[in-house]
Design a protein around this motif. Sequence first.
Motif, PDB file in Angstrom:
ATOM      1  N   ASP A   1      10.099   2.169  60.192  1.00  0.00           N
ATOM      2  CA  ASP A   1      10.882   2.452  58.933  1.00  0.00           C
ATOM      3  C   ASP A   1      10.240   3.430  58.376  1.00  0.00           C
ATOM      4  OD1 ASP A   1      12.271   3.004  56.556  1.00  0.00           O
ATOM      5  OD2 ASP A   1      12.690   1.028  56.046  1.00  0.00           O
ATOM      6  N   PHE A   2      10.664   4.627  58.618  1.00  0.00           N
ATOM      7  CA  PHE A   2       9.925   5.871  58.115  1.00  0.00           C
ATOM      8  C   PHE A   2       9.847   6.141  56.618  1.00  0.00           C
ATOM      9  CE2 PHE A   2      14.367   7.353  57.940  1.00  0.00           C
ATOM     10  CZ  PHE A   2      14.341   8.118  56.642  1.00  0.00           C
ATOM     11  N   THR A   3      10.600   5.366  55.778  1.00  0.00           N
ATOM     12  CA  THR A   3      10.501   5.228  54.336  1.00  0.00           C
ATOM     13  C   THR A   3       9.334   4.379  53.838  1.00  0.00           C
ATOM     14  OG1 THR A   3      12.316   3.446  54.208  1.00  0.00           O
ATOM     15  CG2 THR A   3      12.980   5.616  54.104  1.00  0.00           C
ATOM     16  N   LYS A   4       8.784   3.568  54.829  1.00  0.00           N
ATOM     17  CA  LYS A   4       7.608   2.715  54.316  1.00  0.00           C
ATOM     18  C   LYS A   4       6.383   3.318  54.670  1.00  0.00           C
ATOM     19  CE  LYS A   4      10.847  -1.267  54.489  1.00  0.00           C
ATOM     20  NZ  LYS A   4      10.821  -2.782  55.388  1.00  0.00           N
ATOM     21  N   ILE A   5       6.358   4.615  55.480  1.00  0.00           N
ATOM     22  CA  ILE A   5       5.189   5.174  55.637  1.00  0.00           C
ATOM     23  C   ILE A   5       4.716   5.694  54.205  1.00  0.00           C
ATOM     24  CG2 ILE A   5       4.071   7.041  56.643  1.00  0.00           C
ATOM     25  CD1 ILE A   5       6.344   7.135  58.798  1.00  0.00           C
ATOM     26  N   PRO A   6       3.537   5.229  53.884  1.00  0.00           N
ATOM     27  CA  PRO A   6       2.692   5.848  52.610  1.00  0.00           C
ATOM     28  C   PRO A   6       2.691   7.196  52.555  1.00  0.00           C
ATOM     29  CG  PRO A   6       1.478   3.853  53.406  1.00  0.00           C
ATOM     30  CD  PRO A   6       2.471   4.238  54.505  1.00  0.00           C
ATOM     31  N   ASN A   7       3.207   7.843  51.575  1.00  0.00           N
ATOM     32  CA  ASN A   7       3.156   9.338  51.459  1.00  0.00           C
ATOM     33  C   ASN A   7       1.909   9.783  50.866  1.00  0.00           C
ATOM     34  OD1 ASN A   7       6.621  10.386  50.516  1.00  0.00           O
ATOM     35  ND2 ASN A   7       5.978   8.622  51.885  1.00  0.00           N
ATOM     36  N   GLY A   8       1.208  10.761  51.841  1.00  0.00           N
ATOM     37  CA  GLY A   8       0.290  11.597  51.634  1.00  0.00           C
ATOM     38  C   GLY A   8      -0.738  11.895  52.603  1.00  0.00           C
ATOM     39  N   CYS A   9      -1.499  12.906  52.540  1.00  0.00           N
ATOM     40  CA  CYS A   9      -2.442  13.244  53.251  1.00  0.00           C
ATOM     41  C   CYS A   9      -3.888  13.716  52.583  1.00  0.00           C
ATOM     42  CB  CYS A   9      -2.138  14.524  54.130  1.00  0.00           C
ATOM     43  SG  CYS A   9      -0.551  14.404  55.102  1.00  0.00           S
ATOM     44  N   PRO A  10      -5.112  13.278  53.458  1.00  0.00           N
ATOM     45  CA  PRO A  10      -6.415  13.874  52.797  1.00  0.00           C
ATOM     46  C   PRO A  10      -6.356  15.351  52.826  1.00  0.00           C
ATOM     47  CG  PRO A  10      -6.526  12.973  55.270  1.00  0.00           C
ATOM     48  CD  PRO A  10      -5.152  12.666  54.765  1.00  0.00           C
ATOM     49  N   GLY A  11      -7.071  15.911  52.124  1.00  0.00           N
ATOM     50  CA  GLY A  11      -7.413  17.321  52.230  1.00  0.00           C
ATOM     51  C   GLY A  11      -8.123  18.219  51.145  1.00  0.00           C
ATOM     52  N   VAL A  12      -9.003  17.118  50.373  1.00  0.00           N
ATOM     53  CA  VAL A  12      -9.710  17.837  49.309  1.00  0.00           C
ATOM     54  C   VAL A  12     -10.854  18.353  49.906  1.00  0.00           C
ATOM     55  CG1 VAL A  12     -10.911  15.462  48.999  1.00  0.00           C
ATOM     56  CG2 VAL A  12     -10.753  17.129  47.274  1.00  0.00           C
TER      57      VAL A  12
ATOM     58  N   ALA B   1     -15.447  12.381  62.383  1.00  0.00           N
ATOM     59  CA  ALA B   1     -16.943  11.819  62.305  1.00  0.00           C
ATOM     60  C   ALA B   1     -17.593  12.705  61.370  1.00  0.00           C
ATOM     61  CB  ALA B   1     -17.500  11.877  63.629  1.00  0.00           C
ATOM     62  N   ASN B   2     -17.329  14.035  61.081  1.00  0.00           N
ATOM     63  CA  ASN B   2     -18.048  14.804  60.079  1.00  0.00           C
ATOM     64  C   ASN B   2     -17.393  14.971  58.807  1.00  0.00           C
ATOM     65  OD1 ASN B   2     -15.879  16.867  60.475  1.00  0.00           O
ATOM     66  ND2 ASN B   2     -17.242  18.016  61.885  1.00  0.00           N
ATOM     67  N   ARG B   3     -16.152  13.993  58.698  1.00  0.00           N
ATOM     68  CA  ARG B   3     -15.567  14.198  57.096  1.00  0.00           C
ATOM     69  C   ARG B   3     -16.446  12.978  56.403  1.00  0.00           C
ATOM     70  NH1 ARG B   3     -13.489  18.610  56.859  1.00  0.00           N
ATOM     71  NH2 ARG B   3     -15.105  18.706  58.213  1.00  0.00           N
ATOM     72  N   HIS B   4     -16.199  13.484  55.144  1.00  0.00           N
ATOM     73  CA  HIS B   4     -17.036  12.649  54.059  1.00  0.00           C
ATOM     74  C   HIS B   4     -16.118  11.673  53.143  1.00  0.00           C
ATOM     75  CE1 HIS B   4     -19.643  16.129  54.924  1.00  0.00           C
ATOM     76  NE2 HIS B   4     -20.651  15.310  54.600  1.00  0.00           N
ATOM     77  N   GLY B   5     -14.910  11.620  53.401  1.00  0.00           N
ATOM     78  CA  GLY B   5     -14.262  10.479  52.947  1.00  0.00           C
ATOM     79  C   GLY B   5     -14.077   9.159  53.594  1.00  0.00           C
ATOM     80  N   ASN B   6     -13.106   8.550  53.260  1.00  0.00           N
ATOM     81  CA  ASN B   6     -12.946   7.111  53.758  1.00  0.00           C
ATOM     82  C   ASN B   6     -11.720   6.711  54.246  1.00  0.00           C
ATOM     83  OD1 ASN B   6     -14.138   4.430  54.030  1.00  0.00           O
ATOM     84  ND2 ASN B   6     -12.649   3.766  52.250  1.00  0.00           N
ATOM     85  N   VAL B   7     -11.279   7.778  55.319  1.00  0.00           N
ATOM     86  CA  VAL B   7      -9.917   7.493  55.884  1.00  0.00           C
ATOM     87  C   VAL B   7     -10.161   7.751  57.315  1.00  0.00           C
ATOM     88  CG1 VAL B   7      -9.347  10.079  55.721  1.00  0.00           C
ATOM     89  CG2 VAL B   7      -7.678   8.371  55.904  1.00  0.00           C
ATOM     90  N   ASP B   8      -9.415   6.919  58.183  1.00  0.00           N
ATOM     91  CA  ASP B   8      -9.799   6.600  59.563  1.00  0.00           C
ATOM     92  C   ASP B   8      -9.245   7.769  60.547  1.00  0.00           C
ATOM     93  OD1 ASP B   8      -7.025   6.214  59.590  1.00  0.00           O
ATOM     94  OD2 ASP B   8      -7.316   4.126  60.420  1.00  0.00           O
ATOM     95  N   TYR B   9      -8.824   9.015  59.817  1.00  0.00           N
ATOM     96  CA  TYR B   9      -8.521   9.955  60.744  1.00  0.00           C
ATOM     97  C   TYR B   9      -8.221  11.481  59.669  1.00  0.00           C
ATOM     98  CZ  TYR B   9      -3.986  10.826  58.146  1.00  0.00           C
ATOM     99  OH  TYR B   9      -2.875  11.075  57.244  1.00  0.00           O
ATOM    100  N   THR B  10      -8.361  12.468  60.378  1.00  0.00           N
ATOM    101  CA  THR B  10      -7.985  13.622  59.728  1.00  0.00           C
ATOM    102  C   THR B  10      -6.974  14.722  60.304  1.00  0.00           C
ATOM    103  OG1 THR B  10      -8.739  16.040  58.959  1.00  0.00           O
ATOM    104  CG2 THR B  10     -10.059  14.820  60.858  1.00  0.00           C
ATOM    105  N   PRO B  11      -5.891  15.093  59.512  1.00  0.00           N
ATOM    106  CA  PRO B  11      -4.889  16.015  60.158  1.00  0.00           C
ATOM    107  C   PRO B  11      -5.486  17.284  60.817  1.00  0.00           C
ATOM    108  CG  PRO B  11      -4.734  15.876  57.883  1.00  0.00           C
ATOM    109  CD  PRO B  11      -5.592  14.903  58.203  1.00  0.00           C
ATOM    110  N   TYR B  12      -6.713  17.402  60.235  1.00  0.00           N
ATOM    111  CA  TYR B  12      -7.283  18.718  60.801  1.00  0.00           C
ATOM    112  C   TYR B  12      -8.069  18.652  62.094  1.00  0.00           C
ATOM    113  CZ  TYR B  12      -5.502  20.398  56.136  1.00  0.00           C
ATOM    114  OH  TYR B  12      -4.670  20.579  54.936  1.00  0.00           O
ATOM    115  N   GLU B  13      -8.206  17.483  62.573  1.00  0.00           N
ATOM    116  CA  GLU B  13      -8.758  17.140  63.697  1.00  0.00           C
ATOM    117  C   GLU B  13      -8.683  18.381  64.757  1.00  0.00           C
ATOM    118  OE1 GLU B  13     -11.660  14.744  65.720  1.00  0.00           O
ATOM    119  OE2 GLU B  13     -10.391  14.032  64.211  1.00  0.00           O
ATOM    120  N   GLY B  14     -10.073  18.832  65.059  1.00  0.00           N
ATOM    121  CA  GLY B  14     -10.134  19.717  66.182  1.00  0.00           C
ATOM    122  C   GLY B  14      -9.961  21.288  65.748  1.00  0.00           C
TER     123      GLY B  14
END
Length: 463
Positions: free
Chosen positions: A332-343, A408-421
């Motif tokens: 159910d796409f409406t239950k996907i938490p809204n937000g992305c890392p980017g700081v 691996a080279n990010r400094h936050g606490n999230v298990d992915y980055t949308p900017y990978e690669g």
Amino acid sequence: MGRIVFTGGTVVGAEGSFDADVLVDGERIVAVGTDLPADGAERVDVSGKLLMPGFIDGHTHMDMPFGGTVTADDWDTGTAAALAGGTTTIVDFSLQDVGGTLQEAVNTWHEKASGKARIDYGFHVAITNLTDEVKAEIPRLADLGVSSVKIFMAYKGTPLYAEDADLFEAMQVAREAGVLVMVHAENGDVIAKLQEQALAKGNTSPVYHALTRPEEAEAEATNRAIQLAEIAGAPLLVVHVSCAAALEPIHRAHELGQTVYAETCPQYFAFSIEDLKKPDFEGAKYVCSPPMRDAWNREPLWRGLQLGDLQIFGSDHCSFNFEGQKDLGRDDFTKIPNGCPGVEERAQVLWSLGVLEGRISENRFVQVLSTNQAKVHGMYPRKGTLAPGSDADLVIWDPMLDTTVSTANRHGNVDYTPYEGLTFHGGPSEVYVRGESAYRDGEVLAEAGSGRYVERRFMKPEI
């Protein structure tokens, strides 16, 4: 903490660039010029690099509850990621509890930040229940060092959603109190109906997050907020502008002389609706609101930055793990938490896609990341400029630094980055917060709890 003189670099400010040294004494800048008397100060050679005022991110969500979960980054990991991206100050959203007061929201966020923040910070208040008592509180926010409130036109059916009458009255009260109103401008009624219809047809995948939040819904709400602000005689900040249709009423308001500030974010330049279509639920990694748009919107947004219709560039950092959080909406796409890392990526996206591609100047880069942020968010000239008397928040920007992004080279606490690669060209090699080296060559040096609260006051700047 002693005296430091930064020598051999190019100072890049909002109004121009020039070769100069910067002398710091303790926490403040004391001089900018050539042949400065060092008087035994530590010399830091920044030859070949650019000296910029510390970046400010007026749009982050650290340790914030949303949709039955809490953002992955708290004030420790989130501010570490910010530092790695050259950000020395953030303004985060303290969220009013339903039935709670604005004072309690600020107190709660002070508790979240205390002992954890590695950089300086301020708070907005996100209003979720605009009762008469809450309206009466707005004028007292200045005593708390808070100069802005956020009101949501989206998320109907949740405590965040505000009716037009409440939004309008808040604008009136805020105008008298000297408080800036910020809006999340999307038509909540239309979105709720489109979501209901999509689910009824069995359309549950992540791309429907975007398809049920069309550009027109953002444009209509943006125009409505601008017109309500005009009637109320109130200045307005429209956050996370994602598309050309929403930019049009902002441009028109500026032509008519209305005080409307507008922000856009890196994700709208790096990604598009096509990313939401990625298979195996990978599209959920790109779910944020407003959503990623058709790629053609990028050029109008660049023009908005060039012309000054978009005056600030914030991250809207709102990180959720893919495993255990984003996958709450697998069916159910409406239950996907809204937000992305980017700081952490914000400045490098703007430099690589903007400055290096000839779309904006290095001075406009500093304006939208730092100087205008400080002005709109009530911190200038303490923050946002390299000038005598200002805090010694500095970014040493290395235009030759290449960074290929990985989780691996990010400094936050999230298990992915949308900017990978993705590979960025140019980035911060060292960052100072109030005269202390806080980040150097990939390593965060600032201790948790070293950040300080910044009291803010909105002064209706001309930018």
